[in-house]
Design an enzyme around this catalytic site. Structure first.
Site, PDB file in Angstrom:
ATOM      1  N   LEU A 299       7.990   2.480   1.983  1.00 25.31           N
ATOM      2  CA  LEU A 299       8.875   1.432   1.470  1.00 25.31           C
ATOM      3  C   LEU A 299       8.179   0.515   0.457  1.00 25.31           C
ATOM      4  O   LEU A 299       7.128  -0.058   0.744  1.00 25.31           O
ATOM      5  CB  LEU A 299       9.407   0.590   2.637  1.00 25.31           C
ATOM      6  CG  LEU A 299      10.420  -0.512   2.252  1.00 25.31           C
ATOM      7  CD1 LEU A 299      11.701   0.099   1.705  1.00 25.31           C
ATOM      8  CD2 LEU A 299      10.709  -1.409   3.430  1.00 25.31           C
ATOM      9  N   ASP A 300       8.788   0.370  -0.727  1.00 22.28           N
ATOM     10  CA  ASP A 300       8.307  -0.556  -1.769  1.00 22.28           C
ATOM     11  C   ASP A 300       6.865  -0.277  -2.196  1.00 22.28           C
ATOM     12  O   ASP A 300       6.178  -1.178  -2.684  1.00 22.28           O
ATOM     13  CB  ASP A 300       8.424  -2.016  -1.291  1.00 22.28           C
ATOM     14  CG  ASP A 300       9.873  -2.407  -1.026  1.00 22.28           C
ATOM     15  OD1 ASP A 300      10.764  -1.819  -1.657  1.00 22.28           O
ATOM     16  OD2 ASP A 300      10.109  -3.272  -0.170  1.00 22.28           O
ATOM     17  N   ALA A 301       6.416   0.947  -2.015  1.00 23.10           N
ATOM     18  CA  ALA A 301       5.019   1.259  -2.326  1.00 23.10           C
ATOM     19  C   ALA A 301       4.863   2.339  -3.388  1.00 23.10           C
ATOM     20  O   ALA A 301       3.761   2.796  -3.658  1.00 23.10           O
ATOM     21  CB  ALA A 301       4.292   1.672  -1.048  1.00 23.10           C
TER      22      ALA A 301
END
Lengths: 289, 289, 289, 289
Positions: free
Chosen positions: C232-234
Site C-alpha cells: 500500500l502506497d509504496a
C-alpha cells in the site's frame, strides 16, 4: 573538495544539428578508451542547434590531454562546424569577487569556498567601498579598494582589469556589486561575469526592484542570476528562484526575504558555471543537470 | 456547498489607522452578541491604513440583519471615516464567465461549480466565439455569443452590460477571454472583473507572454490573476504562481505547462473573491487568509 | 490532439551499462534513416544501469514498423541484455478510470480528454459508488458500477478485469478510488495502475493523511502519484508536489487545498505515462523531460 | 541591527477562547497609551484556543516596564486563564550553537550574526568534535569541545548545562549537531532547543534521510526545523521547505542540494523564534507572520 575526484576532461559543444553527431562524438570517446561518466545533450529543434556536454576519465584515454583539443577539432569539431570548448577537472578556475556594501552574498560564497563545497580559487575581492574589508580579512582573502565615480571610472576599470589579468582570473562574480560595469570591461569577460539581480527578471530591471515590487503589489518576489552583457539586466539567465510575499510584507521585509533568495540563486549559478554546465547561445542558456 | 454553513455577516473595512479601532469593532459585535468566527486585520504602518475582515454568526445577534449596515455606519463607520462593506453568507454571489476559445479555465471553474466547491451562481457564459458553446451545454449553462470587431465593440459591450444587469450579475471572470474590455465596461464593475494573465506580471504584460518568456530564456514561468482596470494587465494582483522551466521547454511546452498554472491561479483568485477576503487600496490588494 | 503529429516510434530501454550503447542505438537509427526527434538517456552509475528514451520519425525509416521490434531485438536488444519496449505514436492508449465519490480528479482528467490535451481513449469509468455517474454522463462516457464489500471483492474484481480485457484497456488510473485493489488485480497491470495519494509520501501513507498532517502540524502538504504495487502506497513514485500551509489551516482547509494538488499531480503523472516517458527499475522511476 | 528600533514590549498569549479577549487586551494597551505596532491573533475554533501576539511601544506607556507583567496578570491574564509571556525588545536573547562536523548551517548563522541581520548574542559554540573550531575562531566566538560517548554522556551534558547556565543562555540551536540530547538536557530548555532535520518530516525521521529518500525514489526532498522534545524528530515544527529532485540525483547530489535547504530553513526558524513569533500548543506551533 569534499569528494575525491578522478582526472576528467569535459567537452562543451554546440553546432548546427544533423544526424549522427551524438554517435560520432561518443564513438570518438569510446574508441579511444574514454570512460564516459556524464553525458547530456539537447537539440533545439526550432533553431536546429545541437548542444552537448560530455565528461570522461582521462585515465586510459588514448590521446594525451594536451592533444585532445587538436585531435577533436581536426576529426570532428571543424568538419561539423562545432563551437566547442574543452576543460580539465584538474584545472581549478580562478574567480574574482566584486562587492559593494551588502555582505550576504559574499559571506555565502566565502563559506562555501572555505568549506570546500566548490572547486575554485578566489584570490581576490574587489570593491568600490571599504565596508566589507573586514569580511575579506576574516577569510584571509586579498581585498582591493577601487572607489569609483564618473571621472575615474574608465581609469579604475582599467586598473581592475590589469589586476585580474595579472592574477589569471578566469571569471568574475558580482556579489551585489552596485556599480554598472562598462561595456569595455564586460567585453574582456564574455559570458564570464555573473551577476545577481534582486528581482524576477525581466520584471523590475534596474534600480530598487523591491520598492517597485512593493509598489506593484506582487504576491511573489524573485532573484535572477545572469551573465552580464552590455545591456543592463538583460544578459542570459542562468538561474532564478522566487518566494511568496503578501500585503503584510513591507519593503524592509521584502529586502530581508530577498537576501536569502539572492545568495542561494547566485551561488547556484556560480556552481553551475564552475561545473561547466552552462552553454550560451543567442542570449539564452542551456544549463545541464 | 460541501459543508453546512451557519448564517453569518462579513464586514470588510479599511480606514485611516488610529488607536482603538480593533477594540471598537470587536466590542460592537461582542456587546450585541455576535459570535465572531473569523477575524483578521492588518495595519499598513507606512500608509497608516487599517484593514479588517470580521465574520460573525447572525444567530442571537441583537441587530436585525437589514439594520446592521445602518447601525454600524452611524456608530462606528462614519465617525472613524471607514470605507466598509457588509456581506451576508446567505446571499450567493452571481458570476458571469467570459471566454474565447481556450477551454481549460472554463472547465476548471465549471467543475468546481458543479462539484459544489464554491458558493456561487453562474447563470451565464459570454463569448466572442462559438467555440466553447459545447462546453457550456455540457454543463447546462446559458451561452451568449457576442462576436466583436472594431466597428461593433461599443454596441456589443452595451448589449453585454444590459444582459449582465438584467441577470443581477455581481462580478465577472475572464477565463482566458482574448478581448480587451473597454474602460467604460470596466467602470461598471470596479474591482469586480477578475482576469487571468498568462505570465508573472509585471513581466511579459500584453500579447504572447509565453513567446516572450521563451525568447528571454527565463527559468521560471508564471500566471497572475488580477482585477481589471483601465490600464492593460496593470490592475491589483490577487494571486500569482509559478513553475520551473528550462532550455528543453519549447513554446508549445510552456503553453502546456502554463495551462495548469492559469486555471489554478484564476480559481484561487475567484475563491478568495467569493469568500470576501480581498480588499483593494491604491491598486494593491490585501488578501486575508 | 491540439497539435499535428507525425508518425513516430518510441523506444524505451534499460540495461546494464557498458561503453557504446548510446552510439550503437543512435547509429542503428541513423543508418536506417530514422530522423531522431527526441533523445534522452541516463546512466545510474551506482547501479550501473543505462536508461534511454528515443523517438524517431517513421517516414523514410528503412525498417517497416511491424518489423522494428524484431530487428532491434536481434541486432541490439538481446546482445546487450536490454529490457526494451517499443511504442508507436499512432497507437492511442486506452485508459480506464476508477473513481469513488470525490469528483475533482475525475473532472480534471475528463476536461483534458474532452479538450484534446491528451492522446488517449477513455472508454469507461468504473466505480464502487453511484455518486459520480452524472459526471460520466455529462462527458458521455460509460459508467460501470461495481459495489464492493468483503464478501464480493474477489468476484467483483474478476468482473472488472474481464471488462477491462474485453475493452483492451492498456492502463488504469485511480482518480481518488477509495478501495484497495487486491494483489491479484494489480498483477494484471504491472506498472500500469496509476494512483494519487493525498500526501507527500512516504509521510502519511494510509488513511486520512490530511488529518494526520494537521495533527503533526506540518507547514507543507503534498500529493504523490505512483504506480500501484502489492504494498500500500509504496509503489514507484512518478510525480509529487507540495503547497504551504500554516496554523490557520483547519483539516477542512487542508482538504480543499489538497484537491488542487491532487488533480494536477495525478494529471501530470498520467501525461508522463501517456508520453511513454516513465521507466521503472527497482521500485523507482526514471521520468524523462 | 540593520534598522533602528524603538523600545517595545511583546506579549504572547494563548488561552481558552471566549468572547471579548481581543477587545480586552487591546483596550488595556490603548487606555494606557501603548501604541500598538504589531497585532496578530488566531483562534483555533476546533480546540477553542485563542492565540495572540501584540507588540507596542514603551514610550508614553503608562505602566513602567518592570510592572507590566504584574498588572497584566492581575487585570487580565489570571482572570482569563491565560498562558502568557512578555518580552522586551531591549533584552537581546543569548543563544548557544551546537555543531558537529558539517559547517554550512554554522557559517550561515554566523554570517547573519556578524552582518547584524539578527538581534541576538552568540557567546559560545559547543561541539562534540574539534572539526569546526577554526570556523569559530574565524568569527571570534568561544568554542567548547565536549567529546561524547556512551560512558561520559550524562557527565558531559551536565557540564554543558552548567556552562549554558553560567552564560545565561536563553536558547540552543542545533546546527547539524549529530548527537541526540538526553531527555534530561531537553527538559532544561523546553521549546528552547531548535533543531534542523534533513528531511521533510515526518518522512525519513532518524538517521541518513537522504539515503532513505534516494532509496524511496521521491521527487522532492525537504528540511524541517523543529523544537526538540524527548521523542526523536517529533517535536513541534517551526519551518519546512522543499526542493525538487529527480532520477539524475545521486545521494551525493541530494546531500549537496539539501545543504542549502537546511541552512535556510534553520535560519528562518531561528529568526521567527528571535522575533518571538512562535507559540507552541499541544506539539504544534502557531507561527505569526
Amino acid at each position: 573538495m569534499l569528494n575525491e575526484k578522478k582526472d576528467t576532461a569535459i567537452l562543451l559543444i554546440h553546432c548546427p544539428d544533423k544526424q549522427g553527431i551524438l554517435a560520432t562524438v561518443t564513438e570518438f570517446l569510446n574508441k579511444n578508451k574514454g570512460n564516459i561518466i556524464y553525458l547530456d545533450q539537447h537539440v533545439d529543434r526550432q533553431e536546429k542547434i545541437f548542444y552537448m556536454r560530455v565528461e570522461w576519465e582521462l585515465e586510459n584515454f588514448a590521446i594525451p590531454a594536451d592533444k585532445i583539443g587538436e585531435y577533436f577539432d581536426t576529426l570532428i569539431g571543424s568538419p561539423l562546424q562545432m563551437n566547442w570548448k574543452i576543460y580539465f577537472s584538474n584545472e581549478v578556475p580562478r574567480m574574482a569577487l566584486f562587492v559593494s556594501k551588502m555582505p550576504h552574498c559574499l559571506f555565502d560564497i566565502l563559506a562555501r569556498y572555505t568549506a570546500g563545497e566548490w572547486d575554485v580559487e578566489i584570490p581576490m575581492i574587489i570593491s568600490n567601498h571599504e565596508t566589507l574589508r573586514p569580511v575579506a580579512e576574516r577569510f584571509d582573502i586579498d581585498f582591493h579598494y577601487f572607489p569609483i565615480n564618473k571621472e575615474n571610472k574608465a581609469e579604475q576599470e582599467a586598473a581592475e582589469l590589469k589586476l585580474l589579468k595579472e592574477n589569471n582570473i578566469d571569471f568574475v562574480v558580482l556579489a551585489r556589486y552596485m556599480q554598472i560595469l562598462s561595456e569595455d570591461f564586460v567585453k574582456n569577460y564574455p559570458n564570464k561575469v555573473i551577476n545577481i539581480h534582486h528581482s524576477f527578471l525581466p520584471a523590475f530591471a534596474g534600480a530598487k526592484p523591491y520598492h517597485a515590487a512593493h509598489e506593484r503589489g506582487v504576491k511573489i518576489i524573485g532573484a535572477t542570476s545572469h551573465y552580464v552583457t552590455s545591456e543592463l539586466d538583460a544578459g542570459p539567465i542562468i538561474e532564478q528562484d522566487v518566494t511568496r510575499c503578501s500585503h503584510v510584507d513591507t519593503i524592509q521585509k521584502l529586502i530581508r526575504k530577498g537576501r536569502d533568495l539572492e545568495k542561494i540563486v547566485l551561488s547556484q549559478a556560480v556552481y553551475k558555471h564552475l561545473q561547466r554546465k552552462v552553454l550560451v547561445y543567442r542570449n539564452r542558456t542551456v544549463v545541464f543537470n
